[in-house]
Design a protein around this motif. Structure first.
Motif, mmCIF file in Angstrom:
data_model
loop_
_atom_site.group_PDB
_atom_site.id
_atom_site.type_symbol
_atom_site.label_atom_id
_atom_site.label_comp_id
_atom_site.label_asym_id
_atom_site.label_seq_id
_atom_site.Cartn_x
_atom_site.Cartn_y
_atom_site.Cartn_z
ATOM 1 N N LYS A 1 0.884 -1.092 -0.136
ATOM 2 C CA LYS A 1 0.065 0.052 -0.032
ATOM 3 C C LYS A 1 0.992 1.351 -0.261
ATOM 4 C CE LYS A 1 -4.069 -1.698 2.203
ATOM 5 N NZ LYS A 1 -5.221 -1.450 3.303
ATOM 6 N N LYS B 1 -0.098 6.786 -5.360
ATOM 7 C CA LYS B 1 -0.832 7.818 -4.779
ATOM 8 C C LYS B 1 -2.505 7.627 -4.987
ATOM 9 C CE LYS B 1 2.738 11.166 -5.167
ATOM 10 N NZ LYS B 1 3.435 12.362 -6.054
ATOM 11 N N PHE B 2 -2.717 6.630 -6.088
ATOM 12 C CA PHE B 2 -4.140 6.664 -6.435
ATOM 13 C C PHE B 2 -4.912 5.509 -5.846
ATOM 14 C CE2 PHE B 2 -7.119 4.847 -9.556
ATOM 15 C CZ PHE B 2 -8.020 5.857 -10.025
ATOM 16 N N GLU C 1 -5.875 5.140 -2.757
ATOM 17 C CA GLU C 1 -7.221 5.355 -2.072
ATOM 18 C C GLU C 1 -8.335 5.993 -2.957
ATOM 19 O OE1 GLU C 1 -6.427 7.913 1.202
ATOM 20 O OE2 GLU C 1 -4.587 6.761 1.816
ATOM 21 N N ASP C 2 -7.899 6.326 -4.140
ATOM 22 C CA ASP C 2 -8.989 6.825 -4.988
ATOM 23 C C ASP C 2 -9.794 5.824 -5.800
ATOM 24 O OD1 ASP C 2 -9.029 9.416 -3.466
ATOM 25 O OD2 ASP C 2 -7.147 10.133 -5.032
ATOM 26 N N HIS C 3 -8.957 4.605 -5.949
ATOM 27 C CA HIS C 3 -9.399 3.949 -7.088
ATOM 28 C C HIS C 3 -10.735 3.273 -6.719
ATOM 29 C CE1 HIS C 3 -9.364 -0.009 -9.247
ATOM 30 N NE2 HIS C 3 -8.947 0.529 -10.339
ATOM 31 N N PRO C 4 -11.600 3.475 -7.527
ATOM 32 C CA PRO C 4 -13.190 3.199 -7.443
ATOM 33 C C PRO C 4 -13.192 1.616 -7.070
ATOM 34 C CG PRO C 4 -12.878 4.103 -9.727
ATOM 35 C CD PRO C 4 -11.632 4.025 -9.230
ATOM 36 N N ASP D 1 -8.168 -0.511 -3.162
ATOM 37 C CA ASP D 1 -6.747 -0.662 -3.281
ATOM 38 C C ASP D 1 -6.624 -2.194 -3.424
ATOM 39 O OD1 ASP D 1 -7.269 -1.508 -0.852
ATOM 40 O OD2 ASP D 1 -5.848 -0.121 0.224
ATOM 41 N N TYR E 1 1.540 8.655 -13.676
ATOM 42 C CA TYR E 1 1.766 7.720 -13.009
ATOM 43 C C TYR E 1 3.086 6.907 -13.592
ATOM 44 C CZ TYR E 1 -2.332 8.721 -10.328
ATOM 45 O OH TYR E 1 -3.217 9.256 -9.531
#
Length: 134
Positions: A17, A33-34, A36-39, A42, A73
């Protein structure tokens, strides 16, 4: 400026993570960095580390926006020679499954004898009814 190709071994070290890299279509991306935002959460991304995640990425059907996000990225290219070749799944060779466990030769005999018995019974009934009416 061209970056040196990374090996699968190097990329595989980034599988947590706190440090998550993915290989998609021959390119390496640092998606830490993505996470937490991944639909999809994680876990979806973490399960695609240390391998070629191209199929995982394509199977979901990502939008053009998601594909454009990859640029920010980008880390470098992967040395494709370090990724094991995919083998096509071949199911194990197994004998034909006979669900009712009846030997095949008995089935073939019955396929011949049952219609013959029905025909014989029909002829016998026909002859019996003719003799009764006479």
């Amino acid at each position: 400026m061209s970056k040196a190709a990374l090996t699968l071994e190097e990329v595989s070290k980034h599988n947590t993570k706190d440090d998550c890299w993915l290989i998609i279509a021959g390119k390496v991306y640092n998606v830490t960095k993505f996470l937490e935002d991944h639909p999809g959460g994680d876990d979806v991304l973490l399960s695609s580390t240390a391998k070629d995640a191209t199929d995982d990425f394509e199977d979901v059907g990502h939008s053009s926006t998601a594909r454009a996000m990859l640029d920010e990225y980008y880390v470098g290219d992967i040395d494709m020679a370090t990724i094991p070749a995919r083998t096509k799944y071949a199911p194990p060779k197994q004998p034909h499954y006979n669900q009712d466990k009846t030997p095949e030769f008995i089935i073939k005999i019955l396929q011949f004898l049952v219609p013959l018995a029905i025909l014989g019974l029909a002829v016998a009934i026909r002859m019996y009814t003719k003799s009764e009416s006479a």
